[in-house]
Design a protein around this motif. Structure first.
Motif, PDB file in Angstrom:
ATOM      1  N   ARG A 137      10.551  13.197 -21.613  1.00 58.99           N
ATOM      2  CA  ARG A 137      10.142  11.858 -22.038  1.00 58.99           C
ATOM      3  C   ARG A 137      10.360  11.759 -23.544  1.00 58.99           C
ATOM      4  NH1 ARG A 137       7.289   8.017 -19.554  1.00 58.99           N
ATOM      5  NH2 ARG A 137       6.751   9.543 -17.945  1.00 58.99           N
ATOM      6  N   ARG A 162      11.540  17.204 -16.515  1.00 59.93           N
ATOM      7  CA  ARG A 162      11.817  15.848 -17.002  1.00 59.93           C
ATOM      8  C   ARG A 162      11.512  15.812 -18.501  1.00 59.93           C
ATOM      9  NH1 ARG A 162       8.873  13.844 -13.608  1.00 59.93           N
ATOM     10  NH2 ARG A 162       6.952  13.671 -14.813  1.00 59.93           N
ATOM     11  N   ARG A 197      16.247   6.339 -19.072  1.00 63.55           N
ATOM     12  CA  ARG A 197      15.795   5.500 -17.974  1.00 63.55           C
ATOM     13  C   ARG A 197      14.406   4.931 -18.246  1.00 63.55           C
ATOM     14  NH1 ARG A 197      16.849  10.339 -15.392  1.00 63.55           N
ATOM     15  NH2 ARG A 197      14.685  10.497 -14.676  1.00 63.55           N
ATOM     16  N   ASP A 198      14.136   3.806 -17.622  1.00 62.12           N
ATOM     17  CA  ASP A 198      12.785   3.222 -17.583  1.00 62.12           C
ATOM     18  C   ASP A 198      12.178   3.079 -18.987  1.00 62.12           C
ATOM     19  OD1 ASP A 198      12.985   3.287 -14.782  1.00 62.12           O
ATOM     20  OD2 ASP A 198      12.171   5.333 -14.714  1.00 62.12           O
ATOM     21  N   ASP A 209      10.267   1.574 -21.838  1.00 64.74           N
ATOM     22  CA  ASP A 209       9.148   0.634 -21.803  1.00 64.74           C
ATOM     23  C   ASP A 209       8.488   0.598 -23.175  1.00 64.74           C
ATOM     24  OD1 ASP A 209       7.315  -1.170 -20.784  1.00 64.74           O
ATOM     25  OD2 ASP A 209       6.020   0.365 -19.909  1.00 64.74           O
ATOM     26  N   GLY A 229      10.654   6.444 -22.632  1.00 71.07           N
ATOM     27  CA  GLY A 229      11.480   6.442 -21.441  1.00 71.07           C
ATOM     28  C   GLY A 229      11.771   7.872 -21.040  1.00 71.07           C
ATOM     29  N   ARG A 287      17.959   2.941 -24.800  1.00 71.40           N
ATOM     30  CA  ARG A 287      18.747   2.379 -23.697  1.00 71.40           C
ATOM     31  C   ARG A 287      20.225   2.700 -23.876  1.00 71.40           C
ATOM     32  NH1 ARG A 287      15.231  -2.235 -24.735  1.00 71.40           N
ATOM     33  NH2 ARG A 287      13.570  -2.292 -23.155  1.00 71.40           N
ATOM     34  N   ALA A 320      14.364  13.224 -12.066  1.00 68.09           N
ATOM     35  CA  ALA A 320      13.273  12.282 -11.810  1.00 68.09           C
ATOM     36  C   ALA A 320      12.168  12.899 -10.974  1.00 68.09           C
ATOM     37  CB  ALA A 320      13.825  11.037 -11.107  1.00 68.09           C
TER      38      ALA A 320
END
Length: 442
Positions: free
Chosen positions: A272, A270, A53-54, A56, A215, A48, A220
């Motif tokens: 991850r 993208r 982003r996102d 989890d 994340g 973060r 996106a």
């Protein structure tokens, strides 16, 4: 910020080292233990803070193993006690029998030994003229040959009993114990004199859970993604600084670098980023992550397990010529040597992806010695780390991720992968370890 500026900021960024220090200050990052959950907290916070982003966190079940007391005693030709540490998933047991030295624990050495009712003694290093021999292979072959227990003797000086799992996420069929190089030398001496030993292991096995953190960054709306992952769990005998604190610190630094880039340097896929638990006890975090993703969208995987430890970076493209070409392109572009080891292996978190035909490269590093070095021992501590190596490997990994995102990478040929495993004699060891894919049987 353009790419050169982002890389320069990484060279001056102290946050990955602070992250690594905080990770090493945790008690017991063993899979399913409270310290591992706190490590997941640190990874999520670091992602973060980088701008991922996102972010989890997802949990998954596992069999939690907790170490108890171990006693090891030579009973013949002398009466003498030695220190040992139980190997994860060793069951509680009391056994005794003749001591048999099986050298490096290769299949051939074990086949030549009389292990019926015996306690096998195997080295942690591999033959100089052969491939890496995993402890799970040696253990599985020894038990299949009739051994009642397994002793794993370190090849590194310093009174350092090694650890490492005997099975993946399930109790082993017999007890196993790690002993130091110095103890191993005595045991080999007693084995030559037809010695005998008694072994008592206590451990508990319970149901529990681990987790992975992930994340995304970059575009996106991209129709494909590159997964960059590292495991954050460690064996409970040490801080896990090298294995794999440095690896997850590299991933944190990669995330921070990529998040600094502006639209002019947008990625072509993208990305991850992920930190996974429970690698040391069965690649469970990598498998859970693979199960959670749509693998049709995963362009390639970069598994950072072993990078950031030693100066010389090693890339293992696991049979993918396209990934090997991407590695060479990065090395040539920055005039920095990266050794490529093309032979695939199943012993890290790339395996659940590779097994599903997703191309994967593992980033490791070379100390100049065979074996784990300080890894899996009490000497795997923060003082062994070097912030310069973590930063340098993070910069190279960042360039590699960008190169892979812009490269067409073919899917894994399952027949070629299976043949490569057989050619390296991994199939017998994987069967002994219980991880040979059932659909690969002839």
């Amino acid at each position: 910020m353009d790419l050169d500026s982002a890389l320069g900021a990484t060279w001056r960024d102290d946050e990955p080292r602070r992250f690594l220090r905080r990770l090493c200050e945790l008690d017991d990052r063993m899979a399913g233990h409270p310290g591992e959950a706190r490590a997941a907290d640190l990874v999520a916070d670091a992602f973060r803070d980088a701008g991922v982003r996102d972010v989890d966190r997802e949990s998954f079940p596992l069999t939690v193993w907790t170490r108890g007391a171990t006693t090891l005693r030579v009973t013949d030709p002398v009466d003498r006690a030695f220190e040992g540490v139980a190997l994860p998933y060793s069951p509680s047991a009391s056994v005794d029998g003749p001591l048999v030295d099986v050298g490096h624990g290769t299949h051939a050495e074990i086949a030549d030994a009389d292990l019926d009712g015996a306690i096998a003694l195997a080295r942690t290093d591999s033959p100089a003229d052969g491939r890496f021999v995993h402890r799970m292979e040696s253990f599985g072959h020894a038990i299949d040959a009739g051994a009642e227990a397994f002793l794993f003797r370190n090849h590194i000086d310093g009174q350092l009993p090694p650890t490492g799992s005997l099975r993946f996420d399930e109790p082993a069929a017999a007890p196993g114990v790690g002993v130091s190089k110095e103890t191993g030398a005595w045991l080999a001496e007693y084995a030559d004199r037809d010695g005998a030993v008694e072994l008592d292991v206590n451990a508990t096995i319970d149901d529990g859970e681990s987790e992975f953190v992930h994340g995304v960054l970059g575009p996106a709306d991209a129709d494909r993604e590159v997964v960059v992952l590292a495991h954050f769990d460690a064996h409970d005998v040490a801080e896990g600084a090298l294995d794999n604190g440095c690896g997850i610190a590299v991933v944190v630094a990669v995330a921070r670098t990529l998040c600094r880039l502006d639209a002019a340097d947008a990625l072509d896929a993208r990305v991850r980023v992920a930190g996974v638990g429970a690698e040391e006890v069965g690649l469970l975090g990598g498998a859970a992550l693979a199960d959670a993703l749509d693998l049709d969208d995963v362009h390639a995987v970069v598994n950072v397990d072993g990078a950031g430890r030693h100066r010389n970076l090693v890339a293992m493209p696991h049979g993918s010529d396209d990934l090997a070409t991407a590695v060479d392109a990065v090395a040539d572009a920055v005039d920095h040597p990266v050794r490529t080891d093309a032979d695939p292996h199943p012993w890290s978190d790339h395996w659940p992806f590779l097994r599903e035909r997703v191309p994967a490269v593992q980033l490791h590093s070379d100390s100049g010695e065979r074996g784990r070095g300080w890894g899996h021992t009490a000497a795997d501590t923060f003082d062994k780390t070097d912030a310069r190596v973590v930063r340098e490997h993070a910069m190279l990994a960042t360039l590699l991720v960008r190169e892979i995102a812009d490269t067409e990478v073919g899917r894994v040929d399952e027949d070629a992968l299976r043949d490569a495993m057989v050619d390296q004699d991994f199939d017998a060891g994987m069967r002994a370890a219980g991880i040979w894919p059932t659909d690969w049987e002839a």
